[in-house]
Design an enzyme around this catalytic site. Structure first.
Site, PDB file in Angstrom:
ATOM      1  CG  HIS A 199      -2.110  -0.997   0.866  1.00  0.00           C
ATOM      2  ND1 HIS A 199      -2.082  -2.305   1.312  1.00  0.00           N
ATOM      3  CD2 HIS A 199      -3.222  -0.872   0.124  1.00  0.00           C
ATOM      4  CE1 HIS A 199      -3.161  -2.921   0.862  1.00  0.00           C
ATOM      5  NE2 HIS A 199      -3.875  -2.081   0.149  1.00  0.00           N
ATOM      6  CD  GLU A 443      -9.849  -7.345  -2.182  1.00  0.00           C
ATOM      7  OE1 GLU A 443      -8.845  -6.727  -2.557  1.00  0.00           O
ATOM      8  OE2 GLU A 443     -10.629  -6.901  -1.325  1.00  0.00           O
ATOM      9  CG  ASP A 467      -5.384  -7.859  -1.428  1.00  0.00           C
ATOM     10  OD1 ASP A 467      -4.305  -8.121  -0.866  1.00  0.00           O
ATOM     11  OD2 ASP A 467      -6.052  -6.855  -1.158  1.00  0.00           O
ATOM     12  CB  CYS A 514     -10.204  -1.125  -8.756  1.00  0.00           C
ATOM     13  SG  CYS A 514     -10.496  -2.280  -7.420  1.00  0.00           S
TER      14      CYS A 514
END
Ligand code: PEP
Ligand code: MG
Length: 582
Positions: A199, A443, A467, A514
């Site tokens: 992240h 995910e 993920d 996304c």
């Protein structure tokens, strides 16, 4: 002497600037001149912190379990001896008295000098002792702060003062710190640790500055103010470059600038392939303040609003319904009627709440109580967020996106709680969009394999490739030690993505990607070939992806897909994807 360090590229471009090294201790210390006349008082404060640190060491020794290794006790004694060192006390006191440094600044100044001296020692054993001094001084710093955690304020002060050519060099940077860096003035960053899809890296990419992570030992090797080139395309850091190399990179910088300007010309061009297929490009955002950039880049909405950043690293508890509502409305209004997918809190893995008041504050493993699992275990917090999103939906096209779903009963519980939040608002007579769309992130591989269940209950789905890759390949996306195994082109990943897209299309359920794959222009044609028409990525990547789309001819791409999906040898697969991109 010029040399290069190699790591992973996380954000493209070239930066030339001076190193601003952030060591663990100096990272957290406020540098300020104290008021004249308050020197004695500051010295007393420092002395008290020394006493507190000493007391802590005594307590620790008293509480050592019987079976603790013998060295433990000796280690604590060494630290006590260091604390008693008269120089270590007098030097910072002198800095306070003579230069009016605040106590923390005085201490870290002494620490920096000491560490430098230790660096020069040849004997490896003695050299290592520098770490003891650092730990002892950190203990005093904590005591000065009156807490077990220090603030990042000083770094911000430093960066505020820096010119825009500062390149941050640190061991690691937490995602929420990276977030706060957004307001600061720096041109690149380099870290020792970190994966390409952590992240931290994702937030870094949204800053649109060159960056390299996983550059092992960079923070030890690079010295403050060293001249650096960060080649974000290759993940290389060149320290003290020769004039020739510098010139070559300056030229490269000019080329990049020119090509970015060219890209801007595409902003108002409709996103269509050569054969007329309309493609929707949306933006990923972390805060409401990112929304104007999204709009400016030409995004047709927010495909992923990572709402958890509103909850992270807060001092005074989690945000109440009103605060959340205001943040969501701000985002929705900034997008002028375009859709905004507000993803419910996805805490865990490398995203910690770090909230002292909260029992589940940190260190939730990627396989633990992450995302929707956490929300379902905290129904009141979840309901509060749902009410805030629902209320915001009265102001524009808010949609709810749920992270990390894998099980039927999670779907059931989630939908029940959304129903409950709606009922609560009805009782309060507060408005919301009764037709609000609910989507699921796909995910976790299990979710991808049972798409009919998801397509039955949700209005749209969004593929979280970050993920999906992590869990399918069993690779911690934030760990640079396994970064080489994190492969979006693994045949298993391609199969899952293709199957998800096809399953959703068959049921006429909108499907988007996304995850970071959507913003990687090297993968645009491949995703188009798989039938993807909705992409969501950071605004900074949008025009590069758009350029690829404008050059694409779907009919041709689709023809090239079958061999790609049935090839399991990496070299062959790569060659086929390269051909697809030509
Ligand atoms: C993903 O997993 O691909 C995703 C978009 O969510 P995040 O990166 O926030 O986990
Ligand atoms: Mg995810």
């Amino acid at each position: 002497m010029s040399f290069a360090l190699h790591g992973l590229s996380v954000s493209n471009g070239v930066a030339i600037g001076h190193a601003l090294t952030i060591s663990a201790a100096s990272l957290d210390v406020t540098h300020q001149f104290i008021a004249s006349g308050s020197e004695e008082q500051e010295v007393v404060r420092l002395q008290q912190a020394f006493e507190l640190a000493m007391q802590e060491l005594h307590d620790l020794k008293d509480r050592l379990p019987e079976d603790a290794p013998e060295e433990m006790s000796a280690f604590l004694d060494v630290h006590r001896l260091i604390l008693e060192d008269i120089d270590l006390r007098q030097k910072p006191e002198a800095l306070i008295l003579k230069r009016r440094y605040n106590a923390a600044w005085a201490l870290t100044t002494v620490l920096d000098e000491l560490l430098l001296a230790f660096e020069e020692i040849d004997d490896p054993y003695l050299k290592e002792r520098g770490a003891d001094f650092r730990q002892v001084i950190e203990r005093v710093l904590y005591a000065l702060n009156g807490s077990s955690e220090l603030s990042l304020a000083p770094l911000y002060q430093k960066l505020d003062r820096q010119s825009a050519d500062a390149i941050i060099v640190a061991q690691d940077i937490a995602p929420h710190d990276m977030m706060r860096f957004k307001e600061l003035n720096f041109c690149a960053f380099v870290t020792d640790f970190g994966g390409k899809n952590s992240h931290t890296a994702i937030v870094a990419r949204s800053l649109d500055i060159p960056a390299a992570v996983g550059v092992k030992h960079a923070s030890e090797i690079i010295q403050q103010d060293d001249l650096l080139i960060v080649d974000g395309d290759k993940g290389i850091v060149i320290v003290d470059p020769s004039p020739m190399i510098l010139e070559a990179y300056r030229q490269r910088q000019a080329e990049i600038k020119f090509s970015k300007e060219q890209l801007q010309l595409l902003k108002y061009t409709p996103t269509k392939t050569i054969d007329g297929q309309q493609i929707t490009l949306m933006a990923n955002i972390e805060t409401p303040e990112d929304a104007p950039d999204a709009l400016d880049s030409g995004a047709l909405g927010v495909g992923l609003y990572r709402s958890e950043f509103l909850f992270m690293n807060r001092k005074g508890g989690l945000p109440e319904e009103e605060e959340q509502y205001r943040a969501y409305v701000k985002t929705i209004e900034a997008m002028y009627g375009l859709p905004v997918n507000i993803r419910t809190i996805d805490i865990g893995a490398d995203k910690n709440l770090d909230n002292a008041d909260h029992k589940l504050s940190s260190n939730i493993s990627p396989l633990g109580l992450r995302g929707i699992r956490w929300s379902l275990s905290e129904p009141e917090i979840f309901l509060t967020q749902l009410r805030a999103i629902l209320r915001a939906s009265a102001h524009g096209k808010a949609q709810i996106l749920i992270p990390m779903l894998a099980q039927a009963h999670e779907i059931e519980l989630t939908l029940e709680l959304i129903g409950e939040a709606k009922r609560q608002l009805e009782q309060r007579q507060q408005a919301y969009n009764t037709d609000i769309k609910i989507g699921a992130m796909i995910e976790i591989p299990a979710a991808a394999l049972i798409m009919p269940l998801f397509l039955k209950y949700f209005d749209f789905v969004s593929i979280g490739t970050n993920d999906l890759i992590q869990y399918t390949l069993g690779i911690d996306r934030a760990d640079n030690a396994v970064a080489h195994l994190y492969d979006p082109l693994h045949p298993a990943i391609l199969k899952l993505i293709y199957d998800i897209i096809q399953a959703a299309k068959k049921e006429n359920i909108p499907v988007s990607v996304c995850g970071e794959m959507a913003g990687d222009s090297q993968l645009t044609r491949l995703l188009l070939a798989m039938g993807l028409t909705d992409f969501s990525m950071h605004s900074s990547q949008l025009l590069t992806v758009k350029r690829e789309i404008l050059k694409a001819y779907i009919a041709d791409l689709t023809q090239q897909l079958p061999p790609i999906l049935s090839t399991y040898e990496p070299e062959l697969l790569n060659a086929l994807v390269t051909k697809l991109n030509q």
